[in-house]
Write a protein that holds these residues in place. Structure first.
Motif, PDB file in Angstrom:
ATOM      1  N   PRO A  33     -14.249  49.406  44.828  1.00 23.85           N
ATOM      2  CA  PRO A  33     -14.902  49.821  43.581  1.00 23.85           C
ATOM      3  C   PRO A  33     -16.421  49.961  43.719  1.00 23.85           C
ATOM      4  CG  PRO A  33     -14.407  47.475  43.518  1.00 23.85           C
ATOM      5  CD  PRO A  33     -13.939  47.971  44.859  1.00 23.85           C
ATOM      6  N   MET A  62     -20.046  52.045  42.604  1.00 27.17           N
ATOM      7  CA  MET A  62     -20.535  52.635  41.344  1.00 27.17           C
ATOM      8  C   MET A  62     -20.161  54.104  41.258  1.00 27.17           C
ATOM      9  SD  MET A  62     -24.256  51.590  40.116  1.00 27.17           S
ATOM     10  CE  MET A  62     -24.110  51.587  38.346  1.00 27.17           C
ATOM     11  N   GLU A 118     -29.485  42.802  44.854  1.00 21.71           N
ATOM     12  CA  GLU A 118     -28.181  43.281  44.394  1.00 21.71           C
ATOM     13  C   GLU A 118     -27.145  42.181  44.619  1.00 21.71           C
ATOM     14  OE1 GLU A 118     -25.728  47.268  45.067  1.00 21.71           O
ATOM     15  OE2 GLU A 118     -25.848  46.120  46.917  1.00 21.71           O
ATOM     16  N   GLY A 122     -23.382  41.823  44.947  1.00 19.89           N
ATOM     17  CA  GLY A 122     -22.180  42.650  45.108  1.00 19.89           C
ATOM     18  C   GLY A 122     -22.470  43.904  45.919  1.00 19.89           C
ATOM     19  N   TYR A 169     -22.741  50.963  49.606  1.00 22.62           N
ATOM     20  CA  TYR A 169     -23.042  52.288  49.043  1.00 22.62           C
ATOM     21  C   TYR A 169     -24.267  52.244  48.124  1.00 22.62           C
ATOM     22  CZ  TYR A 169     -22.467  56.644  46.400  1.00 22.62           C
ATOM     23  OH  TYR A 169     -22.692  57.862  45.811  1.00 22.62           O
ATOM     24  N   SER A 170     -24.213  51.404  47.092  1.00 24.22           N
ATOM     25  CA  SER A 170     -25.349  51.387  46.152  1.00 24.22           C
ATOM     26  C   SER A 170     -26.617  50.878  46.839  1.00 24.22           C
ATOM     27  CB  SER A 170     -25.026  50.563  44.898  1.00 24.22           C
ATOM     28  OG  SER A 170     -24.523  49.297  45.237  1.00 24.22           O
ATOM     29  N   GLU A 178     -22.924  39.737  49.624  1.00 24.01           N
ATOM     30  CA  GLU A 178     -21.484  40.043  49.634  1.00 24.01           C
ATOM     31  C   GLU A 178     -20.739  38.872  50.286  1.00 24.01           C
ATOM     32  OE1 GLU A 178     -19.439  42.662  48.352  1.00 24.01           O
ATOM     33  OE2 GLU A 178     -17.974  41.233  49.090  1.00 24.01           O
ATOM     34  N   ARG A 179     -19.543  38.576  49.759  1.00 25.25           N
ATOM     35  CA  ARG A 179     -18.774  37.449  50.304  1.00 25.25           C
ATOM     36  C   ARG A 179     -17.520  37.880  51.072  1.00 25.25           C
ATOM     37  NH1 ARG A 179     -16.200  35.040  44.651  1.00 25.25           N
ATOM     38  NH2 ARG A 179     -15.026  36.903  44.124  1.00 25.25           N
ATOM     39  N   ARG A 204     -15.506  43.741  53.990  1.00 26.13           N
ATOM     40  CA  ARG A 204     -16.490  44.661  53.402  1.00 26.13           C
ATOM     41  C   ARG A 204     -17.863  44.486  54.061  1.00 26.13           C
ATOM     42  NH1 ARG A 204     -14.503  44.693  47.073  1.00 26.13           N
ATOM     43  NH2 ARG A 204     -12.570  45.780  47.549  1.00 26.13           N
ATOM     44  N   ASP A 264     -21.087  33.599  49.200  1.00 27.88           N
ATOM     45  CA  ASP A 264     -20.828  33.658  47.764  1.00 27.88           C
ATOM     46  C   ASP A 264     -22.160  33.586  47.020  1.00 27.88           C
ATOM     47  OD1 ASP A 264     -20.154  32.886  45.027  1.00 27.88           O
ATOM     48  OD2 ASP A 264     -18.138  32.663  45.826  1.00 27.88           O
ATOM     49  N   ALA A 265     -22.344  34.508  46.091  1.00 23.96           N
ATOM     50  CA  ALA A 265     -23.614  34.563  45.357  1.00 23.96           C
ATOM     51  C   ALA A 265     -23.899  33.258  44.598  1.00 23.96           C
ATOM     52  CB  ALA A 265     -23.599  35.741  44.394  1.00 23.96           C
ATOM     53  N   ASP A 304     -23.533  43.405  40.169  1.00 22.94           N
ATOM     54  CA  ASP A 304     -22.326  44.247  40.259  1.00 22.94           C
ATOM     55  C   ASP A 304     -21.273  43.506  41.087  1.00 22.94           C
ATOM     56  OD1 ASP A 304     -20.664  46.429  39.994  1.00 22.94           O
ATOM     57  OD2 ASP A 304     -21.601  47.588  41.588  1.00 22.94           O
ATOM     58  N   ALA A 339     -18.299  39.793  40.745  1.00 22.38           N
ATOM     59  CA  ALA A 339     -17.187  39.309  39.918  1.00 22.38           C
ATOM     60  C   ALA A 339     -17.587  39.232  38.438  1.00 22.38           C
ATOM     61  CB  ALA A 339     -16.738  37.948  40.432  1.00 22.38           C
TER      62      ALA A 339
END
Ligand SMILES: C[S@@+](CC[C@H](N)C(=O)[O-])C[C@H]1O[C@@H](n2cnc3c(N)ncnc32)[C@H](O)[C@@H]1O
Length: 213
Positions: free
Chosen positions: A34, A36, A58, A60, A65-66, A83-84, A88, A111-112, A131, A133
């Protein structure tokens, strides 16, 4: 939200993108990642340009991409992204290494909710883009808003969650709970004493929060 015809009309007006971005969009589609959507990311990039953001956080990354689009749109900015998901992370790193904008990006793996110290080391941030969970938006906001610059802006994606925030009856208990959390976050955010917030029905709904002076 925009009706489908208008949405397609705006999408078709958006100029072409670098081949790597098209490749990433296709990868995301094929692998159900998923990222944006186009109109949403264009709105985000324009806000960043207006703000002349130099440092972006950011929450997520997904496949990057973003993060890469933000780095391309703002060549003088640096992006810290969290990112966790290990798979990815690996894909994001590959794309970043293939892009000349990758050098502007620092990817924090974890994990953020647990990497605050690393994020703090790069603060302050002109823009914080949330962006990740959706059930944890309030926690992300509370943790990372501390590291926003004086004129900073926090942008939160998916706050209208495909329009589900207005649905009275949702069959799936998991989705129902998520919608409840997003609605709770929206109510909390709109009434936050330290921020002016507006929700725009762009993409999946973005909340733009500006720190009060
Ligand atoms: C919607 S995707 C991000 C899309 C990306 N911003 C883009 O538009 O290209 C959300 C990502 O956040 C990650 N995520 C969710 N909760 C997280 C957390 N607590 N810490 C770190 N990453 C998280 C997920 O693994 C997922 O890859």
């Amino acid at each position: 939200m925009l009706n489908d015809k208008l949405h397609s009309y705006i999408e078709e007006l958006i100029p072409g993108r670098e081949p790597l971005f098209i490749e990433m969009e296709n990868y995301a589609k094929e692998n159900k990642v998923p990222i944006m959507e186009l109109v949403g990311i264009e709105a985000l990039l324009q806000l960043l340009r207006i703000q002349n953001s130099k440092k972006i956080l950011e929450v997520g990354t997904a496949i990057g991409y973003s993060a890469l689009r933000m780095a391309e749109a703002l060549p003088n900015a640096s992006v810290v992204t969290i990112e966790r998901d290990l798979e990815r992370i690996q894909i994001a790193e590959e794309y970043m290494s293939r892009s000349k904008h990758g050098e502007q990006i620092l990817l924090i793996k974890g994990d953020a909710l647990e990497v605050e110290e690393l994020v703090k080391g790069q603060a302050p941030y002109d823009t914080i883009f949330v962006d990740a969970a959706k059930g944890q938006y309030k926690k992300f906001f509370e943790i990372y808003s501390k590291y926003l610059s004086v004129d900073g802006v926090i942008i939160t994606d998916n706050v209208l969650f495909k329009g589900l925030v207005t649905e009275a009856e949702i069959e799936s208990k998991r989705i129902r709970n998520l919608v409840k959390k997003i609605d709770g976050f929206n109510q909390w955010l709109m009434n936050h004493p330290d921020y002016h917030t507006v929700i725009l029905p762009v993409g999946d709904g973005i909340a733009i929060s500006k720190k009060k002076r």
